[in-house]
Motif scaffolding. Structure first.
Motif: not given
Ligand code: KG4
Ligand code: ZN
Length: 353
Positions: A307-329
């Motif tokens: 599984r490889v995310p689309r290029p826009g999600l591979c480079t640094d972005n805030g969505a990735m941090v929100a994604a992990l935060g959401s999993e933490m919650v």
């Protein structure tokens, strides 16, 4: 909400400032609602690399407008969020501080929990925004400008086990340095990727680092790209000395093949050695078109899913941090303390501070 409560579809705002992208993402559960990014990459281009002070200043200027843009895109109000997530490290110290300070201000002002999370783990977690719940266990290969590592992920919110890493340059760094040698500009990855499409990947047989039998004994899952970079430099020098034109596209394609070949081989070997059937590739270099094709091709033959995310999600972005935060919650992890530090060398084993 109360700290540590389980929420099925938490609404989380994520802040990323570890390098030169000010990223603000908004995520509900596994659904991406906004991904606003302001990049200072052009301000660094003439220096051939990211200048930390310039990046920090740019984060300061971009922070509020980018948060506003993310709220607009997602149609949320700040006080709707269940939690704030922020990259606490690793990254550039001054740049991280801007994001962490902004996150603390929001958490305090809105009276919401804050999660200081690892940048590298976020590069893995982001994949669930595109492909659904993370397959766990999985092997994650993170390849960016600062890191190249193979990790075993059993529970992304608890920790990851490093299997191997680069012993010198990161994969993205190799792309950036070789692009510079070829006069292609910065950042090197995207331009080498594009240039390589008109070259031959078998024109020049560049070395594959840490793949011979002796190296594999000690460094089975480690990478080395510095010898490759030197080999490219010597090859170009020899061409120039002989007065012949440098076939830029062939060098780009052959260099790219050497990097990608080793990355894919080692990722598949890591998964096979653990009996793991899922690989996630993340980080800026995961945007590479040849890496995506070769990984898919070879994995299919072994019955391994990639599984490889689309290029826009591979480079640094805030969505990735929100994604992990959401999993933490969602998994009921205890939030960070409001005095959480920005840790420029946060180890990959520390997913939540
Ligand atoms: O993950 P990222 O955005 O920032 C870091 O955390 O480092 O990765 C940036 C790196 C740069 O070295 C850039 O040249 C590389 O990712 N990169 C690529 C591609 N797009 C970005 N490398 C190869 N091919 C690409 N298409
Ligand atoms: Zn990154």
């Amino acid at each position: 909400m109360t700290s540590g409560a389980l929420v099925d579809e938490p609404l989380v705002l994520g802040i990323e400032t570890s390098c030169d992208e000010t990223g603000i993402g908004v995520v509900r559960g596994h659904t991406l609602l906004a991904d606003a990014v302001a990049s200072s990459v052009e301000e660094h281009a003439r220096f051939g690399g990211v200048v930390p002070e310039v990046a920090s200043r740019a984060h300061l200027e971009a922070m509020v407008p980018t948060i506003e843009r993310a709220c607009q895109e997602s149609g949320i109000k700040l006080h709707d969020v269940d939690a704030i997530a922020v990259t606490s490290g690793p990254g550039l110290a001054g740049a991280l501080l801007v994001g962490v300070a902004a996150a603390k201000a929001l958490a305090l002002g809105l009276d919401k929990p804050i999660y200081g999370v690892n940048h590298l783990a976020s590069h893995v977690a982001v994949d669930q925004l595109q492909h659904g719940p993370l397959p766990e266990p999985c092997v994650a290969m993170l390849v960016s400008g600062g890191h190249s590592s193979l990790l075993k992920v059993t529970d992304i919110t608890v920790g990851v086990d490093p299997m191997g890493a680069t012993i010198d340059d990161a994969a993205g760094e190799a792309f950036d340095k070789v692009a510079r040698l070829l006069g292609l500009g910065f950042p090197g990855g995207p331009v080498i990727d594009r240039t390589a499409t008109s070259g031959s990947s078998i024109a020049i047989d560049f070395p594959r680092g840490l793949t011979n039998r002796r190296d594999l004994e000690r460094h089975r899952f480690d990478f080395s790209f510095s010898g490759l970079k030197t080999a490219v430099a010597r090859w170009i020098e020899a061409k120039e000395r002989s007065g012949e034109p440098v076939p830029v596209a062939d060098v780009a394609a052959s260099f790219q093949e050497a990097v990608v070949d080793v990355l894919v081989r080692k990722a598949l070997d890591a998964a096979s050695s653990e009996g793991i059937e899922d690989i996630i590739i993340g980080g800026g270099v995961a945007a590479n078109s040849r890496l995506r094709v070769l990984a898919e091709e070879r994995a299919t033959k072994l019955g391994i899913r990639v599984r490889v995310p689309r290029p826009g999600l591979c480079t640094d972005n805030g969505a990735m941090v929100a994604a992990l935060g959401s999993e933490m919650v969602a998994r009921g992890r205890t939030p960070s303390a409001l005095d959480l530090p920005a840790d420029s060398s946060q180890p990959v084993t520390s997913v939540l501070v």
